[in-house]
Motif scaffolding. Structure first.
Motif, PDB file in Angstrom:
ATOM      1  N   SER A  71       0.940  -1.239  -0.228  1.00  0.00           N
ATOM      2  CA  SER A  71       0.463   0.566   0.007  1.00  0.00           C
ATOM      3  C   SER A  71       1.555   1.406   0.251  1.00  0.00           C
ATOM      4  CB  SER A  71      -0.800  -0.167   1.045  1.00  0.00           C
ATOM      5  OG  SER A  71      -0.064   0.076   2.337  1.00  0.00           O
ATOM      6  N   GLN A  72       0.522   2.632  -0.120  1.00  0.00           N
ATOM      7  CA  GLN A  72       0.881   4.153  -0.145  1.00  0.00           C
ATOM      8  C   GLN A  72       1.603   4.245   1.201  1.00  0.00           C
ATOM      9  OE1 GLN A  72       1.676   5.432  -2.962  1.00  0.00           O
ATOM     10  NE2 GLN A  72       3.398   6.511  -0.923  1.00  0.00           N
ATOM     11  N   PRO A  73       0.715   3.733   1.896  1.00  0.00           N
ATOM     12  CA  PRO A  73       1.338   3.813   3.192  1.00  0.00           C
ATOM     13  C   PRO A  73       2.281   3.582   3.581  1.00  0.00           C
ATOM     14  CG  PRO A  73      -1.181   4.121   3.364  1.00  0.00           C
ATOM     15  CD  PRO A  73      -0.874   3.485   2.045  1.00  0.00           C
ATOM     16  N   THR A  74       2.081   2.323   4.124  1.00  0.00           N
ATOM     17  CA  THR A  74       3.559   1.165   3.568  1.00  0.00           C
ATOM     18  C   THR A  74       5.079   1.327   2.920  1.00  0.00           C
ATOM     19  OG1 THR A  74       2.193  -0.834   4.078  1.00  0.00           O
ATOM     20  CG2 THR A  74       4.194  -1.370   3.604  1.00  0.00           C
ATOM     21  N   ARG A  80      10.149   7.109   4.842  1.00  0.00           N
ATOM     22  CA  ARG A  80      10.663   7.597   6.130  1.00  0.00           C
ATOM     23  C   ARG A  80      11.604   6.623   6.824  1.00  0.00           C
ATOM     24  NH1 ARG A  80       5.744   8.442   7.143  1.00  0.00           N
ATOM     25  NH2 ARG A  80       5.473   6.726   8.950  1.00  0.00           N
ATOM     26  N   VAL A  81      11.943   5.446   6.458  1.00  0.00           N
ATOM     27  CA  VAL A  81      12.994   5.055   7.245  1.00  0.00           C
ATOM     28  C   VAL A  81      14.796   4.895   6.521  1.00  0.00           C
ATOM     29  CG1 VAL A  81      13.480   2.917   7.891  1.00  0.00           C
ATOM     30  CG2 VAL A  81      11.328   3.392   8.030  1.00  0.00           C
ATOM     31  N   LEU A  82      14.290   5.359   5.138  1.00  0.00           N
ATOM     32  CA  LEU A  82      15.581   5.215   4.580  1.00  0.00           C
ATOM     33  C   LEU A  82      16.132   6.814   5.365  1.00  0.00           C
ATOM     34  CD1 LEU A  82      14.519   3.031   1.076  1.00  0.00           C
ATOM     35  CD2 LEU A  82      16.424   2.903   2.553  1.00  0.00           C
ATOM     36  N   LYS A  83      15.395   7.080   4.748  1.00  0.00           N
ATOM     37  CA  LYS A  83      15.294   9.205   5.518  1.00  0.00           C
ATOM     38  C   LYS A  83      16.388   9.104   6.062  1.00  0.00           C
ATOM     39  CE  LYS A  83      13.556  13.823   5.456  1.00  0.00           C
ATOM     40  NZ  LYS A  83      11.883  14.786   4.907  1.00  0.00           N
ATOM     41  N   ALA A  85      17.603   7.145   8.238  1.00  0.00           N
ATOM     42  CA  ALA A  85      18.837   6.466   8.171  1.00  0.00           C
ATOM     43  C   ALA A  85      19.766   7.405   7.588  1.00  0.00           C
ATOM     44  CB  ALA A  85      19.049   5.266   7.800  1.00  0.00           C
ATOM     45  N   GLY A  86      19.330   8.776   6.842  1.00  0.00           N
ATOM     46  CA  GLY A  86      20.152   9.665   6.424  1.00  0.00           C
ATOM     47  C   GLY A  86      20.476   8.726   4.440  1.00  0.00           C
ATOM     48  N   LEU A  87      19.862   7.763   4.039  1.00  0.00           N
ATOM     49  CA  LEU A  87      19.943   7.424   2.987  1.00  0.00           C
ATOM     50  C   LEU A  87      19.328   8.102   1.490  1.00  0.00           C
ATOM     51  CD1 LEU A  87      20.114   3.363   3.925  1.00  0.00           C
ATOM     52  CD2 LEU A  87      21.842   4.490   3.355  1.00  0.00           C
ATOM     53  N   LEU A  88      18.333   8.414   1.897  1.00  0.00           N
ATOM     54  CA  LEU A  88      17.570   9.152   1.101  1.00  0.00           C
ATOM     55  C   LEU A  88      17.237  11.380   1.772  1.00  0.00           C
ATOM     56  CD1 LEU A  88      14.451   6.924   0.175  1.00  0.00           C
ATOM     57  CD2 LEU A  88      16.648   6.957  -1.164  1.00  0.00           C
ATOM     58  N   ALA A  89      17.338  11.692   0.660  1.00  0.00           N
ATOM     59  CA  ALA A  89      17.375  12.864   1.559  1.00  0.00           C
ATOM     60  C   ALA A  89      15.268  13.605   0.075  1.00  0.00           C
ATOM     61  CB  ALA A  89      17.832  13.964   0.661  1.00  0.00           C
ATOM     62  N   SER A  90      14.209  13.911   1.143  1.00  0.00           N
ATOM     63  CA  SER A  90      13.518  14.344   0.648  1.00  0.00           C
ATOM     64  C   SER A  90      13.195  15.597   0.571  1.00  0.00           C
ATOM     65  CB  SER A  90      12.423  13.647   1.112  1.00  0.00           C
ATOM     66  OG  SER A  90      11.751  14.458   2.716  1.00  0.00           O
ATOM     67  N   GLU A  91      12.432  16.793  -0.973  1.00  0.00           N
ATOM     68  CA  GLU A  91      12.231  17.527  -1.454  1.00  0.00           C
ATOM     69  C   GLU A  91      10.693  17.742  -1.660  1.00  0.00           C
ATOM     70  OE1 GLU A  91      14.411  21.374  -3.783  1.00  0.00           O
ATOM     71  OE2 GLU A  91      14.403  19.519  -3.751  1.00  0.00           O
ATOM     72  N   ARG A  92       9.763  18.551  -1.287  1.00  0.00           N
ATOM     73  CA  ARG A  92       8.092  19.045  -1.437  1.00  0.00           C
ATOM     74  C   ARG A  92       8.424  19.636  -2.840  1.00  0.00           C
ATOM     75  NH1 ARG A  92       3.200  17.664  -0.260  1.00  0.00           N
ATOM     76  NH2 ARG A  92       3.490  16.459   1.365  1.00  0.00           N
ATOM     77  N   ARG A  93       7.517  19.018  -4.051  1.00  0.00           N
ATOM     78  CA  ARG A  93       7.786  20.233  -5.435  1.00  0.00           C
ATOM     79  C   ARG A  93       6.415  20.101  -5.893  1.00  0.00           C
ATOM     80  NH1 ARG A  93      12.306  17.882  -8.580  1.00  0.00           N
ATOM     81  NH2 ARG A  93      14.083  18.013  -7.269  1.00  0.00           N
ATOM     82  N   ALA A  94       5.886  21.412  -5.361  1.00  0.00           N
ATOM     83  CA  ALA A  94       4.238  21.729  -5.977  1.00  0.00           C
ATOM     84  C   ALA A  94       3.884  19.968  -4.791  1.00  0.00           C
ATOM     85  CB  ALA A  94       3.475  21.440  -7.127  1.00  0.00           C
ATOM     86  N   SER A  95       2.805  19.214  -5.633  1.00  0.00           N
ATOM     87  CA  SER A  95       2.130  18.442  -5.250  1.00  0.00           C
ATOM     88  C   SER A  95       2.736  17.620  -4.892  1.00  0.00           C
ATOM     89  CB  SER A  95       0.824  17.989  -5.636  1.00  0.00           C
ATOM     90  OG  SER A  95       0.266  19.271  -5.806  1.00  0.00           O
ATOM     91  N   TRP A  96       3.871  16.974  -5.081  1.00  0.00           N
ATOM     92  CA  TRP A  96       4.799  16.150  -4.972  1.00  0.00           C
ATOM     93  C   TRP A  96       5.919  16.049  -3.847  1.00  0.00           C
ATOM     94  CZ3 TRP A  96       1.745  11.813  -5.472  1.00  0.00           C
ATOM     95  CH2 TRP A  96       0.825  12.000  -6.787  1.00  0.00           C
ATOM     96  N   VAL A  97       6.425  15.068  -3.175  1.00  0.00           N
ATOM     97  CA  VAL A  97       7.739  14.877  -2.778  1.00  0.00           C
ATOM     98  C   VAL A  97       8.378  13.698  -3.340  1.00  0.00           C
ATOM     99  CG1 VAL A  97       8.875  14.210  -0.699  1.00  0.00           C
ATOM    100  CG2 VAL A  97       6.794  15.031  -0.440  1.00  0.00           C
ATOM    101  N   TYR A  98       9.973  14.799  -4.155  1.00  0.00           N
ATOM    102  CA  TYR A  98      10.601  13.570  -4.098  1.00  0.00           C
ATOM    103  C   TYR A  98      11.798  13.559  -3.645  1.00  0.00           C
ATOM    104  CZ  TYR A  98       9.205  15.337  -8.596  1.00  0.00           C
ATOM    105  OH  TYR A  98       7.797  16.376  -9.648  1.00  0.00           O
ATOM    106  N   TYR A  99      12.000  11.738  -3.927  1.00  0.00           N
ATOM    107  CA  TYR A  99      13.077  11.621  -3.161  1.00  0.00           C
ATOM    108  C   TYR A  99      14.669  11.298  -3.929  1.00  0.00           C
ATOM    109  CZ  TYR A  99      10.123  10.847   0.935  1.00  0.00           C
ATOM    110  OH  TYR A  99       9.085  10.697   1.680  1.00  0.00           O
TER     111      TYR A  99
END
Lengths: 126, 126
Positions: A71-74, A80-83, A85-99
């Protein structure tokens, strides 16, 4: 190159000696084990690989969801766990989050394990 | 070189494409995640490093115990987990069990992660 939205990390590929050269210290082992733990779930490992193999090592959540049988929540939980742990970064642009992949974190794990493999392939003395 | 007592493994450094080149398949992710999981505990990671950094990438249980602040049964448990993941092999000689690194397993993990780091350092296209 700095990029807005990247988390602060203290990771460095030069921070620790490769694990076959000398026994890892407790502190180094705790740091690296936490990152390996984040990658030790098959869905998270595939998610990380999907982001890393995407153009510019970056993927929108909207690009990811269709490839997984969960599922999308999963998926959001695993990202979030990967983020964390410092392995991924995220950034919101308009309606979407980019990893995006945090190269220093992957370099750190890689330097500890890959030099090990190189040393073993060359038959380097322990 | 074959060695008595080594477990049969189907791991190969050439089995999978690096995770930044193409998304890992479910089967590849399950295989690699299981090995990463075995290494994702700080004590197990230190134990693996201790064996890998020992002469001939091999250590007797009697060489290991003194370096850890956990009980001998706990160390034995962690060594068994590493062995079941195909990362260590064991062999009994007289009264002692000797553990050695399985190079193919480390090469497999390393090839998936380190080529990733190399590609990223070079700015290779995804």
């Amino acid at each position: 190159m700095s990029k807005p939205g990247l988390p602060l990390t203290d990771v460095s590929a030069c921070a620790y000696a490769p694990l076959v050269r000398e026994p890892l210290s407790s502190a180094a082992a705790a740091d690296i084990a936490a990152k390996l733990k984040a990658l030790s779930d098959p869905v998270r490992l595939r998610l990380f690989s999907l982001v890393a193999s995407h153009a510019n090592r970056e993927a929108c959540v909207c690009d990811i969801s269709g490839d997984f049988d969960v599922s999308q929540p999963t998926i959001s939980h695993h990202l979030r766990v990967l983020k964390e742990a410092g392995l991924l970064a995220s950034e919101r642009r308009a309606s979407w989050v980019y990893y995006s992949v945090v190269p220093e974190a992957l370099n750190l794990i890689s330097s500890v394990l890959s030099t090990a493999a190189d040393d073993m392939a060359l038959g380097a003395p322990a």
